[in-house]
Enzyme design. Structure first.
Site, PDB file in Angstrom:
ATOM      1  N   HIS A   1     -38.889  26.296 -51.247  1.00  0.00           N
ATOM      2  CA  HIS A   1     -37.785  27.252 -51.423  1.00  0.00           C
ATOM      3  C   HIS A   1     -38.177  28.470 -50.552  1.00  0.00           C
ATOM      4  O   HIS A   1     -39.027  29.201 -50.977  1.00  0.00           O
ATOM      5  CB  HIS A   1     -37.862  27.598 -52.858  1.00  0.00           C
ATOM      6  CG  HIS A   1     -36.601  28.578 -53.284  1.00  0.00           C
ATOM      7  ND1 HIS A   1     -35.284  28.457 -53.108  1.00  0.00           N
ATOM      8  CD2 HIS A   1     -36.842  29.949 -53.735  1.00  0.00           C
ATOM      9  CE1 HIS A   1     -34.764  29.291 -53.641  1.00  0.00           C
ATOM     10  NE2 HIS A   1     -35.343  30.304 -53.728  1.00  0.00           N
TER      11      HIS A   1
ATOM     12  N   ARG B   1     -54.228  47.736 -45.891  1.00  0.00           N
ATOM     13  CA  ARG B   1     -53.578  48.752 -44.982  1.00  0.00           C
ATOM     14  C   ARG B   1     -54.295  48.788 -43.676  1.00  0.00           C
ATOM     15  O   ARG B   1     -53.525  49.719 -42.711  1.00  0.00           O
ATOM     16  CB  ARG B   1     -54.036  50.096 -45.605  1.00  0.00           C
ATOM     17  CG  ARG B   1     -53.489  50.420 -47.197  1.00  0.00           C
ATOM     18  CD  ARG B   1     -53.737  51.667 -47.926  1.00  0.00           C
ATOM     19  NE  ARG B   1     -52.892  52.723 -47.138  1.00  0.00           N
ATOM     20  CZ  ARG B   1     -53.060  53.530 -47.658  1.00  0.00           C
ATOM     21  NH1 ARG B   1     -53.834  54.238 -48.444  1.00  0.00           N
ATOM     22  NH2 ARG B   1     -52.457  54.856 -46.805  1.00  0.00           N
TER      23      ARG B   1
ATOM     24  N   ASP C   1     -32.593  28.618 -48.284  1.00  0.00           N
ATOM     25  CA  ASP C   1     -32.806  28.177 -49.566  1.00  0.00           C
ATOM     26  C   ASP C   1     -33.717  27.249 -49.720  1.00  0.00           C
ATOM     27  O   ASP C   1     -34.855  27.271 -50.450  1.00  0.00           O
ATOM     28  CB  ASP C   1     -31.587  27.704 -50.313  1.00  0.00           C
ATOM     29  CG  ASP C   1     -31.421  27.629 -51.855  1.00  0.00           C
ATOM     30  OD1 ASP C   1     -32.353  28.099 -52.431  1.00  0.00           O
ATOM     31  OD2 ASP C   1     -30.855  26.567 -52.119  1.00  0.00           O
TER      32      ASP C   1
ATOM     33  N   LYS D   1     -35.035  37.644 -50.040  1.00  0.00           N
ATOM     34  CA  LYS D   1     -35.371  36.827 -48.928  1.00  0.00           C
ATOM     35  C   LYS D   1     -34.113  36.568 -47.902  1.00  0.00           C
ATOM     36  O   LYS D   1     -34.205  36.962 -46.708  1.00  0.00           O
ATOM     37  CB  LYS D   1     -35.920  35.389 -49.319  1.00  0.00           C
ATOM     38  CG  LYS D   1     -37.281  35.583 -50.012  1.00  0.00           C
ATOM     39  CD  LYS D   1     -37.667  33.966 -50.505  1.00  0.00           C
ATOM     40  CE  LYS D   1     -36.715  33.162 -51.324  1.00  0.00           C
ATOM     41  NZ  LYS D   1     -36.658  33.734 -52.647  1.00  0.00           N
TER      42      LYS D   1
END
Length: 329
Positions: free
Chosen positions: A147, A253, A186, A168
């Site tokens: 998915h 980071r 999807d 998304k």
């Protein structure tokens, strides 16, 4: 075995175009079109026709080129059909004749009695064999469905994953608006090709290039943005996982620690991108795609930055030691 039962009829009906087309048609043994193709390989039955059946690869598709057909004609002229009868005593998936060649009547009768499909193509043997092996390799490749959304960004296939409602499709829509291309939304079907290449495509060709945007509904990307905004399939080279911002989680980071995700036994670079108001996710994904391309070219920005910092620290320490010496004064 492929995800579903693959038969000779499926091979004939498979939708292939241009340089992938097999140009197959059935010329005999139609009752056997439901025979299952279980092995993604082919066999040239020259030795079998001569009567040598030790280690006969009967479970493979049998290819008859000009040499095999010439030998069949020799057998017919001599009235020898025993080896042909013996060949069809094995559960052969089908026989395919290249160069538009046609076997003699005896061969047809024996094949019909065994209910073995006889197919014909106008392609040369070598060309047909390479196309067929490529197609069978794709059909029998390990596969799974996930998915998510698959997009092509700056030539890089990016699989966007995340919980339902994290954004998304909205991020993918913005990327398409910025000139990138949609592969699937999807449900993404992934196949492992040649053991190390992950190819992603839509699970359904009819609805593959549609998107569901909450509050807007279903939209057709092809109609809205044109055929230049879509692709049928693309290699997955980067996985981006979108997740809700967690203030208690430590996010990378610097980017010096490379993360990967295993899909069908293949390790794919992975990025975890936290989502919160004010963050422009499409631009971050674009930058991630360009940065990944630089890595593939041998330029790792984060590691180079880290090395420059270490060099600076070392040179600064050396300078302090030098200027701290009493004899300098």
């Amino acid at each position: 075995m492929p995800a579903k039962r693959f038969t000779v009829l499926d091979l004939i009906d498979i939708d292939l175009k241009e340089h992938n087309s097999l140009n197959l048609r059935c010329i005999g043994g139609r009752k056997g079109l439901n025979r299952v193709i279980a092995i993604p390989d082919i066999n040239r039955p020259g030795l079998a026709l001569s009567g040598f059946y030790d280690a006969f690869a009967h479970e493979r598709i049998q290819i008859f080129g000009r040499g095999e057909v010439a030998y069949l004609k020799k057998l017919a002229d001599e009235g020898k059909t025993e080896t042909i009868v013996q060949m069809f005593s094995y559960p052969i998936p089908c026989c395919i004749f290249t160069y538009n060649q046609t076997p003699d009547r005896n061969f047809f009768e024996i094949a019909e009695a065994a209910q073995c499909p006889i197919l014909q193509t106008d392609l040369p043997s070598s060309e047909f064999s390479s196309r067929l092996l490529r197609i069978l390799s794709n059909i029998f490749a390990p596969q799974k469905s996930v998915h998510g959304v698959l997009v092509e960004v700056f030539g890089l296939g990016i699989l966007i994953l995340g919980d339902s409602g994290v954004g998304k499709s909205e991020a993918a829509l913005e990327l398409i608006e910025r000139g990138h291309r949609l592969v699937a939304d999807d449900v993404v079907e992934i196949r492992c090709m040649n053991g190390n290449i992950l190819m992603g495509s839509g699970a359904n060709k009819i609805i593959g290039h549609h998107m569901e945007i909450r509050g807007l509904g279903i939209i057709n990307i092809t109609h809205l943005f044109g055929v230049g905004a879509i692709r049928d399939k693309k290699q997955i080279q980067l996985v981006v996982v979108l997740e809700e911002w967690n203030s208690e989680k430590m996010y990378d980071r610097l980017g010096t620690q490379e993360q990967t995700m295993e899909i069908l036994g293949v390790q794919v670079p992975k990025l975890e991108i936290p989502v919160k108001p004010g963050r422009n996710i499409p631009i971050i994904i674009e930058t991630a795609a360009m940065n990944e391309r630089l890595k593939k070219m041998g330029y790792f920005s984060a590691k180079e930055f880290n090395q420059n910092i270490l060099k600076w620290i070392e040179s600064d320490s050396a300078r302090s030691v030098y200027f701290g010496q009493e004899d300098f004064i």
